[in-house]
Design a protein around this motif. Structure first.
Motif, mmCIF file in Angstrom:
data_model
loop_
_atom_site.group_PDB
_atom_site.id
_atom_site.type_symbol
_atom_site.label_atom_id
_atom_site.label_comp_id
_atom_site.label_asym_id
_atom_site.label_seq_id
_atom_site.Cartn_x
_atom_site.Cartn_y
_atom_site.Cartn_z
ATOM 1 N N THR A 1 4.811 -0.807 -4.054
ATOM 2 C CA THR A 1 5.237 -0.798 -2.429
ATOM 3 C C THR A 1 5.228 0.896 -2.258
ATOM 4 O O THR A 1 4.685 1.041 -0.994
ATOM 5 N N ALA A 2 5.642 1.472 -3.132
ATOM 6 C CA ALA A 2 5.749 2.917 -2.671
ATOM 7 C C ALA A 2 4.419 3.713 -2.533
ATOM 8 O O ALA A 2 4.248 4.579 -1.914
ATOM 9 N N ALA A 3 3.416 3.117 -3.144
ATOM 10 C CA ALA A 3 2.132 3.499 -3.246
ATOM 11 C C ALA A 3 1.209 3.513 -1.971
ATOM 12 O O ALA A 3 0.682 4.272 -1.318
ATOM 13 N N GLY A 4 1.765 2.420 -1.139
ATOM 14 C CA GLY A 4 1.321 2.153 0.079
ATOM 15 C C GLY A 4 -0.241 1.463 0.218
ATOM 16 O O GLY A 4 -0.882 1.620 -0.624
ATOM 17 N N GLY A 5 -0.506 1.148 1.461
ATOM 18 C CA GLY A 5 -1.964 0.762 1.669
ATOM 19 C C GLY A 5 -2.454 -0.557 1.055
ATOM 20 O O GLY A 5 -3.735 -0.903 1.172
ATOM 21 N N ILE A 6 -1.358 -1.447 0.698
ATOM 22 C CA ILE A 6 -1.729 -2.869 0.140
ATOM 23 C C ILE A 6 -0.564 -3.802 0.518
ATOM 24 O O ILE A 6 0.476 -3.403 0.782
ATOM 25 N N ALA A 7 -0.954 -5.097 0.593
ATOM 26 C CA ALA A 7 -0.074 -6.271 0.359
ATOM 27 C C ALA A 7 0.097 -6.907 -1.128
ATOM 28 O O ALA A 7 -1.076 -6.853 -1.428
ATOM 29 N N HIS A 8 1.299 -7.148 -1.509
ATOM 30 C CA HIS A 8 1.220 -7.845 -2.839
ATOM 31 C C HIS A 8 2.521 -8.358 -3.071
ATOM 32 O O HIS A 8 3.356 -8.163 -2.180
#
Ligand SMILES: [Zn+2]
Length: 270
Positions: free
Chosen positions: A20-27
């Protein structure tokens, strides 16, 4: 950092604080809660192949994908067969109806195409999500003991490096809910296979448990294999939820056999 359960959400699910902290994705990792299926699929069953009502499974997909911010109409899945096969997913893999089986067999999916929602299914086996925020590629891996013995997770890291130029030190991993070392009782074949593949690195995760029996911590072995593959220790999130200890939250194949639903792990580049 850790894999955390959001139990206050209408569709309770788990996510990795690192991803989540890395950003740029949904997971996210699903639980059995928050869906519309009835027993024994109650309630968030994401499997079309176990006898559940397809309309209810479709609604479960809508709910779970909405909860994690993924696109339910761009889900990519495979027929999982406990191998180390990895399929590199492209736009060409879209267009298979959600309720239809995928046209290929694989236990790992890798892509660098935004908007494709890579999905693997588990109910004790280990789901692993990988993300390289620099090279912008993702992987979803179904790592049961047989695939773990074939080193499918380090293989997925290698595919990300070979196909998309990932550097191992940039990759972030989230190891999801699975049967834990507390409950995964095995005979000799499982520890033998782990020691053959990983050598002494697997030994700390194998405990004797009476004559001819062992308890094996697959998540510990997989985390060690990611470390050996070049990931940094602070880039590996591990869920401490055991699917067999928590039948209120998860389905465990060990506990209930085939009369159950399927949980999913998903990751999608935005
Ligand atoms: Zn347990």
């Amino acid at each position: 950092m850790s894999v955390i359960l959001d139990s206050s959400h209408p569709v309770p699910h788990l996510s990795s604080t690192l991803l989540t902290a890395a950003g740029g994705i949904a997971h996210g990792f699903s639980t059995r809660l928050g869906g519309v299926s009835s027993a024994p699929f109650d309630s968030l069953d994401l499997g079309y192949n176990r006898g559940d009502d397809p309309a209810r499974v479709a609604e479960n997909y809508r709910r779970f994908c909405a909860a994690i911010g993924a696109d339910h109409d761009r889900v990519i899945k495979s027929r999982q067969i406990h191998t180390a096969n990895i399929h590199v997913v492209t736009e060409a893999d879209l267009g298979v109806a959600l309720c239809e089986p995928a046209p290929y067999e694989a236990d790992g999916l890798v892509t660098n195409v935004p908007g494709l929602c890579l999905t693997v299914f588990t109910a004790d086996c280990v789901p692993v999500l990988l993300y390289d925020p620099v090279a912008r590629c993702v992987a979803a891996v179904h790592s049961g003991w047989r695939s773990t013995a074939m080193a499918i997770v380090p293989k997925a890291v290698q595919v990300m490096a070979d196909r998309f130029g990932s550097r191992q030190e940039n990759i972030i991993a989230a190891i999801g809910p699975a049967i834990g070392g507390c409950c995964f009782q095995t005979q000799k074949e499982v520890p033998d296979a782990m020691l053959e593949t990983y050598g002494s690195a697997a030994a700390p995760f194998i405990r004797p448990d009476g004559p001819g029996h062992f308890r094996v911590d697959l998540r510990g072995i997989i985390a060690g294999s990611l470390h050996n593959a070049g990931l940094t220790g602070n880039h590996i999130d591990i869920s401490d939820h055991c699917t067999a200890c928590r039948p209120d939250l998860f389905w465990s194949h060990r506990l209930v056999g085939n009369a159950r639903g399927s949980m999913a792990a998903m990751i999608q580049l935005l």
